[in-house]
Design an enzyme around this catalytic site. Structure first.
Site, PDB file in Angstrom:
ATOM      1  N   GLU A 275      -3.422  -1.281   3.708  1.00 42.40           N
ATOM      2  CA  GLU A 275      -4.197  -0.339   4.526  1.00 42.40           C
ATOM      3  C   GLU A 275      -4.229   1.055   3.888  1.00 42.40           C
ATOM      4  O   GLU A 275      -5.262   1.729   3.893  1.00 42.40           O
ATOM      5  CB  GLU A 275      -3.630  -0.240   5.947  1.00 42.40           C
ATOM      6  CG  GLU A 275      -3.698  -1.543   6.748  1.00 42.40           C
ATOM      7  CD  GLU A 275      -5.113  -2.089   6.915  1.00 42.40           C
ATOM      8  OE1 GLU A 275      -6.064  -1.288   6.907  1.00 42.40           O
ATOM      9  OE2 GLU A 275      -5.260  -3.316   7.032  1.00 42.40           O
ATOM     10  N   ASP A 356      -5.890  -4.859  -2.059  1.00 42.10           N
ATOM     11  CA  ASP A 356      -4.803  -5.794  -2.398  1.00 42.10           C
ATOM     12  C   ASP A 356      -4.138  -5.376  -3.715  1.00 42.10           C
ATOM     13  O   ASP A 356      -2.906  -5.347  -3.813  1.00 42.10           O
ATOM     14  CB  ASP A 356      -5.352  -7.221  -2.564  1.00 42.10           C
ATOM     15  CG  ASP A 356      -5.632  -7.894  -1.226  1.00 42.10           C
ATOM     16  OD1 ASP A 356      -5.250  -7.325  -0.183  1.00 42.10           O
ATOM     17  OD2 ASP A 356      -6.230  -8.990  -1.228  1.00 42.10           O
TER      18      ASP A 356
HETATM   19 ZN   LIG Z   1      -8.345  -4.579   4.217  1.00 41.86          ZN
END
Ligand SMILES: [Zn+2]
Length: 412
Positions: A275, A356
């Site tokens: 996030e 990621d």
């Molecule tokens: Zn995401």
């Protein structure tokens, strides 16, 4: 036949067909053998369940789409827009109130008509697969609060749009654009403290190992975190998730209680890191910027059609009005919105890979995020083998297996 009517009816049918096609292909793409990668979090029974869940969800989505499309087409065919217009005009209200009642009645009717599907989704579909924890009381209250919120927020927005187009002539779209942008920024700003707490309880995460680990990570990533909250997601479902709310100084992260129960500290740090990646890589700003541009474009296009007589003729309306024009424009906008959704989903999937990768590099390794993603797909019975067409059409996140592959390739 009126060419606007042809475009609208054709695009409603095409959108419906695309949905059915995607659901069917997605169901057919289910493979009997569990992808090797997931053998540590799925057993044969859990995999069977996840496939049954995908099948049931696809069937549900197809029926829901068919029902909604049929109702809209029947309403058009039966002259519903014209009949409602006459009924509302007969009330002899001011121009603004007439518009609000017209649009409000349509919104209320569509909410009521979809209620059987919502009820079935929560109390049959989700319950069958053991996800549902929503009590009838919570379900009813959610609907009531949603109705009031939509009434207030939607009412203010629609009233402003109607007034701007009515009073400011050809510059109406510019005023609408400015207002809509400021209004939605304001809503995002107050959402964490005024709106979301209406539905969930936000409790500050208590001091301890997890809190210290999350704070240490945020500091190492140079990310200012104003609050870490636990949200009682278990009130409605056993599924888990995490999200950011607000922006600037009011930015806070909310972790579902279900997520905390299941994941290790390292895995939750990896979820936070993902996030944080969205924020640090400028995804949130990009999304905001494209949203603003898109809103402007929609209002500009809308302004071109608001006094187009053929558009009103398409629905049997002799007396054009801004409120009806607004509704008809939204119908005409169906194909564009479909294309826009495909483009924005593609952008979002790219952002997911980037966030990621950010999480992997900023936590030092991809393993925690990989195991977090696997656990999430097991808890949520995610479809492990979605059809590429469905991904292209509907997915805002890449399939989990692709994310995991990408993460493996980052391993030093
Ligand atoms: Zn995401």
């Amino acid at each position: 036949m009126n060419s606007y009517l042809v475009i609208i009816v054709a695009s409603l049918i095409v959108a419906w067909l695309l949905g059915i096609l995607s659901n069917t292909m997605n169901t057919r793409a289910l493979t009997p053998s569990l992808p090797e990668e997931f053998s540590d979090v799925f057993d044969a029974e859990k995999y069977r369940q996840s496939q049954a869940y995908t099948r049931a969800s696809m069937r549900f989505a197809s029926w829901n789409d068919t029902y909604t499309t049929a109702i809209v087409l029947l309403f058009i065919w039966g002259g519903g827009f014209h009949l409602l217009d006459q009924a509302v005009r007969a009330l002899d209200l001011s121009a603004l109130s007439t518009g609000l009642v017209y649009i409000g009645a349509l919104a209320l009717a569509s909410g009521i008509l979809n209620l059987p599907f919502e009820t079935y989704h929560t109390f049959v579909l989700e319950k069958t697969f053991g996800f549902n924890t929503t009590s009838l009381g919570t379900f009813v209250m959610d609907r009531l609060k949603g109705l009031i919120l939509t009434g207030v927020i939607g009412g203010v927005l629609v009233a402003a749009i109607l007034l701007f187009f009515q009073k400011t002539g050809s510059y109406g779209w510019l005023y609408c654009w400015g207002f809509a942008v400021l209004f939605s920024l304001g809503l995002t700003y107050v959402a964490p403290t005024w709106i979301l707490p209406l539905f969930n309880t936000f409790t500050p995460l208590k001091a301890g190992e997890l809190r210290s680990a999350l704070e240490a990570y945020a500091e190492s990533a140079g990310f200012e975190l104003t609050g870490i909250f636990v949200i009682d997601g278990s009130k409605r479902s056993t599924k888990s998730n995490a999200f950011f709310t607000g922006f600037g100084k009011r930015r806070r992260i909310a972790l579902f209680d279900t997520l905390i129960k299941e994941m290790t500290t390292d895995e939750i740090v990896a979820v936070l890191a993902h996030e944080v990646g969205h924020a640090q890589l400028g995804h949130i700003k990009k999304r905001l910027f494209t949203g603003i541009v898109k809103t402007g474009a929609v209002f500009f296009l809308m302004s071109l059609f608001l006094d187009s007589h053929p558009l009103f003729d398409a629905f049997g309306i002799k007396q054009p009005s801004i409120y009806a024009g607004l509704v008809f424009f939204m119908l005409l906008y169906t194909p564009i919105s479909l294309v826009m959704a495909v483009i924005s989903n593609r952008m979002s999937r790219t952002h997911e890979y980037q966030a990621d990768a950010f999480a992997a590099s900023s936590t030092g390794h991809p393993d925690s995020l990989i195991s977090a993603l696997k656990k999430l797909s097991a808890t949520n019975l995610s479809n492990l083998t979605p059809h590429p067409f469905t991904v292209w059409l509907e997915y805002s996140h890449p399939p989990v297996i692709d994310r995991i592959k990408a993460l493996h390739s980052l391993r030093p």
